[in-house]
Design an enzyme around this catalytic site. Structure first.
Site, PDB file in Angstrom:
ATOM      1  N   LYS A   1      28.501 -32.991  -8.991  1.00  0.00           N
ATOM      2  CA  LYS A   1      27.287 -32.675  -9.745  1.00  0.00           C
ATOM      3  C   LYS A   1      26.415 -31.683  -8.970  1.00  0.00           C
ATOM      4  CE  LYS A   1      23.520 -35.007  -9.685  1.00  0.00           C
ATOM      5  NZ  LYS A   1      22.476 -36.042  -9.761  1.00  0.00           N
TER       6      LYS A   1
ATOM      7  N   ASP B   1      24.500 -35.468 -15.088  1.00  0.00           N
ATOM      8  CA  ASP B   1      23.724 -36.558 -14.502  1.00  0.00           C
ATOM      9  C   ASP B   1      23.595 -37.673 -15.538  1.00  0.00           C
ATOM     10  OD1 ASP B   1      21.940 -35.571 -16.365  1.00  0.00           O
ATOM     11  OD2 ASP B   1      20.268 -35.385 -14.960  1.00  0.00           O
TER      12      ASP B   1
END
Length: 218
Positions: free
Chosen positions: A120, A138
């Protein structure tokens, strides 16, 4: 979500916010990398509060190494898991100095090899700093993608791959920002604000009574 709904879904988000940006505060690539590293299980507002003081004294990898784990910890102790994050940030900074000339690398493998930097975080850096059409999934994007039916998946990687397949190319660069902001402020976890949602008509989870009102008003 129907394939035919995806383009107008993003077109609507774009009209509302043509140039979305991360809410993390930064002035260079290293500051962004550090801020995203610190943001795990923390709010952007909380990270910004800490990094304003931290970046004032250490805004480069060399300065972060010089500050050391204890020095970094003192600046970020208001953030959850701050001790472990301080260790990762200092070690990441050391690697950047020793292996990358003090620069943030434009390379996924090199980014993910840094302590505390996962997929991420790498995706955020690749997108924001280097302009790559990546999807930094997320909790907000994971929720919105599943709830709307845009890109359902059992884990972040499945959602990321689904988004890369389904999001039209012209929206890919900003898509993850639009989805994060939508999840943060409208499609919230406990109680989604469906009555305020601009893309409700395209959502698989839209309450039928609100859809009826939309149809009646059209």
């Amino acid at each position: 979500m129907k394939t035919s709904s995806i383009e107008p879904f993003f077109a609507t988000l774009k009209v509302a916010n043509p140039h979305p940006v991360t809410e993390l505060e930064y002035t260079n690539a290293f500051e962004l990398l550090a801020a995203v590293l610190l943001s795990a299980q923390a709010t952007d507002a909380g990270v910004n509060k800490a990094t304003r003081k931290l970046f004032a004294v250490a805004n480069t990898p060399a300065k972060m190494v010089a500050l050391g784990v204890e020095g970094v910890s003192e600046h970020i102790k208001t953030i959850g898991l701050f001790r472990n994050k301080a260790k990762n940030l200092v070690e990441t900074s050391r690697i950047l100095v020793e292996q990358h000339g003090g620069q943030v690398p434009h390379d996924r493998e090199a980014l993910e090899a840094l302590p505390g930097v996962g997929r991420k975080t790498a995706n955020v850096v690749l997108n924001v700093v280097f302009g790559e059409p990546t999807m930094a999934v997320d909790t907000h994007i994971f929720r919105v993608s599943n709830r709307t039916g845009l890109a359902p998946g059992k884990n972040p990687l499945e959602v990321e791959m689904g988004l890369l397949r389904r999001v039209p190319p012209e929206y890919l660069h900003h898509a993850h920002h639009w989805l994060i902001l939508h999840g943060r402020y409208v499609c919230q976890a406990r109680r989604p604000l469906c009555e305020q949602c601009q893309v409700l008509r395209y959502c698989d989870s839209a309450p039928p009574e609100l859809l009826k009102k939309l149809t009646a008003a059209a």
